[in-house]
Design an enzyme around this catalytic site. Structure first.
Site, PDB file in Angstrom:
ATOM      1  N   MET A   1      28.013  50.171 -23.199  1.00 52.23           N
ATOM      2  CA  MET A   1      28.899  49.517 -22.228  1.00 52.23           C
ATOM      3  C   MET A   1      30.334  49.500 -22.762  1.00 52.23           C
ATOM      4  SD  MET A   1      26.726  46.690 -20.229  1.00 52.23           S
ATOM      5  CE  MET A   1      26.796  45.394 -21.428  1.00 52.23           C
TER       6      MET A   1
ATOM      7  N   HIS B   1      31.997  49.871 -31.348  1.00 52.26           N
ATOM      8  CA  HIS B   1      32.128  49.475 -32.753  1.00 52.26           C
ATOM      9  C   HIS B   1      31.220  50.390 -33.579  1.00 52.26           C
ATOM     10  CE1 HIS B   1      28.263  47.592 -31.996  1.00 52.26           C
ATOM     11  NE2 HIS B   1      28.803  46.868 -31.030  1.00 52.26           N
TER      12      HIS B   1
ATOM     13  N   HIS C   1      27.592  51.200 -32.476  1.00 54.93           N
ATOM     14  CA  HIS C   1      27.443  52.303 -31.515  1.00 54.93           C
ATOM     15  C   HIS C   1      27.570  53.649 -32.234  1.00 54.93           C
ATOM     16  CE1 HIS C   1      29.213  49.088 -28.718  1.00 54.93           C
ATOM     17  NE2 HIS C   1      28.061  49.358 -28.154  1.00 54.93           N
TER      18      HIS C   1
ATOM     19  N   GLN D   1      15.200  44.581 -25.587  1.00 51.53           N
ATOM     20  CA  GLN D   1      15.664  45.673 -24.721  1.00 51.53           C
ATOM     21  C   GLN D   1      14.995  46.990 -25.106  1.00 51.53           C
ATOM     22  OE1 GLN D   1      19.801  46.195 -23.138  1.00 51.53           O
ATOM     23  NE2 GLN D   1      19.944  47.639 -24.824  1.00 51.53           N
TER      24      GLN D   1
HETATM   25  P1  AMP Z   1      25.907  47.909 -25.609  1.00 51.18           P
HETATM   26  O1  AMP Z   1      27.197  48.629 -25.527  1.00 51.18           O
HETATM   27  O2  AMP Z   1      26.013  46.518 -26.129  1.00 51.18           O
HETATM   28  O3  AMP Z   1      25.120  47.991 -24.325  1.00 51.18           O
HETATM   29  O4  AMP Z   1      25.044  48.662 -26.696  1.00 51.18           O
HETATM   30  C1  AMP Z   1      24.774  50.042 -26.598  1.00 51.18           C
HETATM   31  C2  AMP Z   1      23.750  50.414 -27.633  1.00 51.18           C
HETATM   32  O5  AMP Z   1      24.267  50.107 -28.931  1.00 51.18           O
HETATM   33  C3  AMP Z   1      22.435  49.620 -27.481  1.00 51.18           C
HETATM   34  O6  AMP Z   1      21.341  50.493 -27.748  1.00 51.18           O
HETATM   35  C4  AMP Z   1      22.574  48.560 -28.538  1.00 51.18           C
HETATM   36  O7  AMP Z   1      21.335  48.076 -28.996  1.00 51.18           O
HETATM   37  C5  AMP Z   1      23.315  49.325 -29.621  1.00 51.18           C
HETATM   38  N1  AMP Z   1      23.974  48.394 -30.549  1.00 51.18           N
HETATM   39  C6  AMP Z   1      24.728  47.312 -30.219  1.00 51.18           C
HETATM   40  N2  AMP Z   1      25.127  46.661 -31.327  1.00 51.18           N
HETATM   41  C7  AMP Z   1      24.620  47.341 -32.384  1.00 51.18           C
HETATM   42  C8  AMP Z   1      24.670  47.163 -33.796  1.00 51.18           C
HETATM   43  N3  AMP Z   1      25.320  46.151 -34.364  1.00 51.18           N
HETATM   44  N4  AMP Z   1      24.023  48.070 -34.586  1.00 51.18           N
HETATM   45  C9  AMP Z   1      23.357  49.105 -34.030  1.00 51.18           C
HETATM   46  N5  AMP Z   1      23.264  49.333 -32.701  1.00 51.18           N
HETATM   47  C10 AMP Z   1      23.890  48.459 -31.880  1.00 51.18           C
END
Ligand code: AMP
Length: 282
Positions: free
Chosen positions: A30, A34, A37, A155
């Site tokens: 989304m 960081h 990702h 998730q």
């Molecule tokens: P989001 O942008 O929050 O929807 O996350 C996108 C993907 O990045 C999802 O699969 C999350 O689980 C993963 N993600 C978010 N934060 C972290 C993190 N700190 N370490 C590893 N993967 C992450």
């Protein structure tokens, strides 16, 4: 890096690579990117020939409109970070392509108990929204591998369930949670925390590591109560849950330890809801 806003243009590009036998890895996000990702992107680059990242702030997974309205958007910085990290394709998905018929009448996914417990219980409709967007994005990107973060433990379980439901052959790869030096799990929502709140937010990591270190010598419910009290007296004003559960079913443990456990926490610091988890080696 190729940047696409139209699904059809990207599909044409990817279908050529597919015909050449290239393996496609996919990291849906989304945005407000960081290093968590980027760690998933690096895994994709290691395991696949072409790595696709998507950015789409999915409205249907937000049960709280304020959270959606305030979700950080840093598209320029995201593009630079992805380019510098060797991403091959960025898909900036558009709402009218993800939801061509709008969001009023959407398919329902039978997620069983996962829809109602923990994140499902505290964020009604959240996982239905996650399934909507992941299903659609998988149909558009047609990846061989899908990279997800353990940070969103439940998730990951939901998406694995979805993939079985829709009989999609994609291979799911789960990457470990990347953390700041303080232990705070990296999250787009951290951008909305003050430095003081970031320091306080490390209480989650402290409690997860405390549960991990203590494990069998105390009953799960004692550790859960202790962690809840600790969070509430260290900057968190509301704790949705601290739970120790079976790794595979998320069934909560109270008076005995499951063979494989995970500790999961969701709590509010100011307006910001943070989640984190840790596998417990019992
Ligand atoms: P989001 O942008 O929050 O929807 O996350 C996108 C993907 O990045 C999802 O699969 C999350 O689980 C993963 N993600 C978010 N934060 C972290 C993190 N700190 N370490 C590893 N993967 C992450």
């Amino acid at each position: 890096m190729k940047l696409f806003k139209q699904a059809a243009d990207m599909q044409l590009y990817l279908s050529k690579l597919n015909l050449e036998g290239k393996k496609i890895g996919f990291v849906p996000t989304m945005g407000a990117l960081h290093n968590g990702h980027i760690s998933l992107l690096q895994m994709s680059k290691h395991q696949c020939d072409v790595s696709v990242c998507s950015i789409f702030v999915n409205p249907t997974q937000f049960n709280d409109k304020k959270d959606f309205d305030n979700y950080p958007i840093t598209i320029g910085a995201d593009i630079r970070l992805l380019e510098n990290s060797g991403c091959d394709v960025l898909y900036l998905a558009q709402a009218n392509e993800v939801y061509p018929d709008g969001t009023d009448r959407l398919q329902h996914y039978d997620l069983g108990i996962l829809d109602n417990i923990l994140e499902g219980g505290y964020r009604p409709g959240h996982f239905q929204g996650v399934c909507q967007v992941v299903h659609r994005l998988l149909d558009i990107v047609l990846p061989d591998c899908l990279f997800l973060g353990q940070k969103d433990y439940q998730q990951c379980m939901v998406i694995k369930h979805l993939i079985k439901l829709i009989q999609n052959p994609v291979k799911v790869v789960i990457g470990p949670t990347l953390r700041e030096a303080s232990g705070l799990a990296m999250s787009s929502r951290n951008q909305r925390l003050s430095q003081k709140q970031k320091d306080q937010a490390t209480a989650i990591y402290k409690m997860l590591t405390h549960i991990q270190a203590t494990n069998k010598s105390l009953l799960p419910e004692i550790l859960v109560n202790h962690a809840t009290d600790y969070l509430l007296s260290n900057g968190f004003h509301k704790v949705d849950y601290v739970t120790i559960a079976d790794c595979d079913t998320l069934k909560p443990a109270t008076d005995c330890w499951p063979p494989r456990a995970v500790a999961l926490i969701a709590a509010f610091i100011g307006e910001i809801r943070l989640i984190d988890n840790m596998i417990i080696d019992v």
